[in-house]
Structures are given as C-alpha cells and as structure tokens.
Design a protein around this motif. Sequence first.
Motif, mmCIF file in Angstrom:
data_model
loop_
_atom_site.group_PDB
_atom_site.id
_atom_site.type_symbol
_atom_site.label_atom_id
_atom_site.label_comp_id
_atom_site.label_asym_id
_atom_site.label_seq_id
_atom_site.Cartn_x
_atom_site.Cartn_y
_atom_site.Cartn_z
ATOM 1 N N THR A 213 0.829 -1.203 0.000
ATOM 2 C CA THR A 213 0.000 0.000 0.000
ATOM 3 C C THR A 213 0.862 1.252 0.000
ATOM 4 O O THR A 213 1.906 1.309 0.648
ATOM 5 C CB THR A 213 -0.950 0.010 1.206
ATOM 6 O OG1 THR A 213 -0.213 -0.251 2.410
ATOM 7 C CG2 THR A 213 -2.008 -1.063 1.056
ATOM 8 N N TYR A 214 0.389 2.249 -0.739
ATOM 9 C CA TYR A 214 1.170 3.457 -0.995
ATOM 10 C C TYR A 214 0.512 4.719 -0.445
ATOM 11 O O TYR A 214 1.147 5.770 -0.385
ATOM 12 C CB TYR A 214 1.370 3.615 -2.508
ATOM 13 C CG TYR A 214 1.900 2.375 -3.172
ATOM 14 C CD1 TYR A 214 3.244 2.033 -3.085
ATOM 15 C CD2 TYR A 214 1.057 1.508 -3.875
ATOM 16 C CE1 TYR A 214 3.743 0.890 -3.673
ATOM 17 C CE2 TYR A 214 1.544 0.349 -4.466
ATOM 18 C CZ TYR A 214 2.881 0.043 -4.362
ATOM 19 O OH TYR A 214 3.380 -1.095 -4.931
ATOM 20 N N ALA A 215 -0.754 4.612 -0.073
ATOM 21 C CA ALA A 215 -1.492 5.779 0.431
ATOM 22 C C ALA A 215 -2.576 5.288 1.379
ATOM 23 O O ALA A 215 -2.722 4.084 1.612
ATOM 24 C CB ALA A 215 -2.101 6.554 -0.733
ATOM 25 N N GLU A 216 -3.316 6.216 1.941
ATOM 26 C CA GLU A 216 -4.375 5.853 2.875
ATOM 27 C C GLU A 216 -5.510 5.122 2.154
ATOM 28 O O GLU A 216 -5.657 5.218 0.928
ATOM 29 C CB GLU A 216 -4.921 7.108 3.550
ATOM 30 C CG GLU A 216 -3.888 7.858 4.381
ATOM 31 C CD GLU A 216 -4.448 9.137 4.959
ATOM 32 O OE1 GLU A 216 -5.610 9.468 4.617
ATOM 33 O OE2 GLU A 216 -3.741 9.796 5.740
ATOM 34 N N LYS A 217 -6.296 4.404 2.925
ATOM 35 C CA LYS A 217 -7.448 3.712 2.363
ATOM 36 C C LYS A 217 -8.360 4.702 1.658
ATOM 37 O O LYS A 217 -8.596 5.807 2.143
ATOM 38 C CB LYS A 217 -8.235 2.989 3.464
ATOM 39 C CG LYS A 217 -7.630 1.668 3.888
ATOM 40 C CD LYS A 217 -8.557 0.935 4.847
ATOM 41 C CE LYS A 217 -7.980 -0.420 5.222
ATOM 42 N NZ LYS A 217 -8.874 -1.162 6.134
ATOM 43 N N GLY A 218 -8.875 4.279 0.523
ATOM 44 C CA GLY A 218 -9.777 5.123 -0.240
ATOM 45 C C GLY A 218 -9.087 6.016 -1.245
ATOM 46 O O GLY A 218 -9.751 6.645 -2.073
ATOM 47 N N VAL A 219 -7.748 6.091 -1.202
ATOM 48 C CA VAL A 219 -6.995 6.926 -2.138
ATOM 49 C C VAL A 219 -6.509 6.059 -3.296
ATOM 50 O O VAL A 219 -5.812 5.067 -3.097
ATOM 51 C CB VAL A 219 -5.790 7.596 -1.454
ATOM 52 C CG1 VAL A 219 -4.972 8.385 -2.472
ATOM 53 C CG2 VAL A 219 -6.254 8.492 -0.325
ATOM 54 N N THR A 220 -6.905 6.413 -4.501
ATOM 55 C CA THR A 220 -6.473 5.686 -5.693
ATOM 56 C C THR A 220 -5.113 6.207 -6.147
ATOM 57 O O THR A 220 -4.932 7.414 -6.300
ATOM 58 C CB THR A 220 -7.494 5.860 -6.832
ATOM 59 O OG1 THR A 220 -8.761 5.354 -6.406
ATOM 60 C CG2 THR A 220 -7.039 5.109 -8.079
ATOM 61 N N VAL A 221 -4.193 5.304 -6.343
ATOM 62 C CA VAL A 221 -2.842 5.671 -6.770
ATOM 63 C C VAL A 221 -2.683 5.389 -8.258
ATOM 64 O O VAL A 221 -2.813 4.241 -8.696
ATOM 65 C CB VAL A 221 -1.769 4.906 -5.967
ATOM 66 C CG1 VAL A 221 -0.379 5.186 -6.524
ATOM 67 C CG2 VAL A 221 -1.844 5.292 -4.499
ATOM 68 N N ASP A 222 -2.442 6.422 -9.032
ATOM 69 C CA ASP A 222 -2.155 6.292 -10.456
ATOM 70 C C ASP A 222 -0.637 6.208 -10.601
ATOM 71 O O ASP A 222 0.066 7.218 -10.524
ATOM 72 C CB ASP A 222 -2.707 7.500 -11.210
ATOM 73 C CG ASP A 222 -2.522 7.391 -12.726
ATOM 74 O OD1 ASP A 222 -1.561 6.737 -13.172
ATOM 75 O OD2 ASP A 222 -3.332 7.987 -13.458
#
Length: 361
Positions: A213-222
């Motif tokens: 995981t690269y960011a908080e839950k709910g954040v879409t990472v492009d």
Amino acid sequence: ERSIERQERRAEEEQRRQEEQQNQNQQGGEQGEPNDPSDPTAAQTALPESCAVLDTAVLYDMTALENRLNEMAAQGCTGAVFTLKDSDGLVLYQSALEDVTGNAAQTAQRYDLAAVIAKIKAAGLTPVGRLWAFDDHTAARKMPEAMVKYNYTETNWIHNDKDAGGHTWLNPVSERAQGYILSLLQEAAESGLEAIILEGVQFPTGYSLNLATYAEKGVTVDKSAVLADFTARAKTAMQAKGVSLWTALWLGDLSGESVRLGGSPLDIMASAEDCLIKAQPEQFATRKAPLEESIYTVMHPWWSSLAKKLPDGVALAAEVQTYAPAADLWQGSGWGEAQLTEQIRAAQEAGAGSILLAEAK
C-alpha cells in the motif's frame, strides 16, 4: 597513437554536442526565444554515444581507474558510467547529506566523487553517474514513513520472503522518499557531473503486491501519474544545474500496462524527455520460450513498436546486453560481437543516439 585517437573521439563528441546545441538555438530563434548562454539549461551534455560501466572496485584505486579508463578509450568508448547509489540503497561516494548517514546508507569504503570525475575527464571521457531511486531497502532504517507499507499498517512491506532476499522499498508516492532522491541528485550535480542516469524509477515488483500500500485507504494511486510527476521534478531540478538526466526504463514495460510503471508508461517518457531504454534481450526470454538465434529478429519488433508511438520531444538511448543469456534462454550459441551488433542495429533504427554496454550483475 591511442592518446591521439582519444582526443579525436572527444573532439567528434564535442562537435556533435555543439551541432545539437546550435540546432536548439536556431529553433529557439525561430520561435522568438533564443537560448540564453548564461542559462545552465542551454548547454546540457547529451549522453555519450558509446558508454561502458566502470566496475565499482576501480573507483577506490586511482591507478586502477586510470588503467581501466585507458582501456575503455582504446576500445572506442566516449563515456564512463559509474554508480553513485546502488539498488540496495547504498551510497558509494563520500556524501555530506544527513539522510545518508542517518540511514546508514553510506558504505564503509567510499570514493572521492570529485576525484573520480576529474580522472574520467582527464582520460578524455565523459563521466556519467548512475543512481537508483525507489529500489532501496536501506532507507527503512531511519525513514520508515517513506517506505511501502503492508496492507495499510505501519509495517513495512517486503517483496518476497526474507529467506529469499525479500526487502523493503521506498514508496514512490511519498514526498519524503522523493525528496531524498532529489537531494542525492542535487549533491551529485554540484560535484561536477554533467550527465546522470536515474535507475529504479518504478513501483515494486515481487510477491503479494495486492498487500503493498502506498497511500491511505480510499486513495487511488495512479502509478504512471506519480512517476511522471516525479521525473518532471527531477528533470527540472537537473536542468537548473546544467545536468542532463536520463531516466532508465525497461523496454518490456513500455508496450502497455505494467507492474512497474502502471497503465500509461508513455506519459512517464514524455515527462522524462531523455530516456535510457533497458533493452537487454533476456528480459523477453523464458525457458519455455527462449530467444531466437537471431537477436535482431527478437529486438526489432519491440523497438519498432516503441518508435511508432514515441511522444514528441523524447530522446532515446539504449542499454544493450554484452553478456550471454543463460543456456536455456537462448537457442543460439557463442554469444558475442554479432549479437551485440544486432542489438545496436535494432536500437539505432528506432532512433537511439547513445549506447550503453550492460555487463552481467
């Protein structure tokens, strides 16, 4: 005679750069915005036409380094590539950055960067530093907030079992991680380098990627957007220092969506502008489908496909494979000059202006 040949090659290289710069000046003049010679971005060094990699061991011994540089020059090389920060995250030169010492990233033995640069230039070659970005498992010691996490926890994700060499990764999304890499680039640029290759510009590969995981839950990472933004930042920073920055990308990742680069790899190329394409043929081989005997037949379709969709303004260089693939990955035998020539031919037909000779790890 060798000294004269080196001088002639150096002169030819310089003439090529001057011609490229003159063309840029003419283009700027046509647009009403001629280049300002006092601007460091106006005279950046292109990647030398023919580069080879220096073994790390010679960087600590000036006599051995000089001897190796003389050999490279005699073989027709115009550039010498050497490692600044490796894929383990270790910084090999004497760094003054607190993040390097704080992360225990400084190697016990370290070389004098300014002295190495001076020695390479004295041999008539162009020094090219190489620095790995996010493929880094050393920074986790003091920068836990900058690492890829395991399933939204504070635990660092690793790309394999520890017994199998699994390790942590810097998180490409992290501002802290990006800042660390940019500070290393700045330090290298201020040491007198004119060209740098930036490796490891990617998201992790390995097992259990669904739990990385690269960011908080709910954040879409492009992924592509993240890497494109980072390469643009790095490019701008190096342009301000008059340094030519070449972003290294695997050829196999550029045909579509990939784990490393996401779904829009061409956006990353467009942001990077100068791209070193890692075109080792063995990346396209498996034991069930080994490489054909003709390496040109293998590589030409990949290069041709890339050339057709290459974003405007992108310059290409190619890293080619000098070492033989494993015996069960190639249908031919006697890997040598013919296979190297076929790789270079395919790359140059696609527009690659510089060649880097990749040696076995």
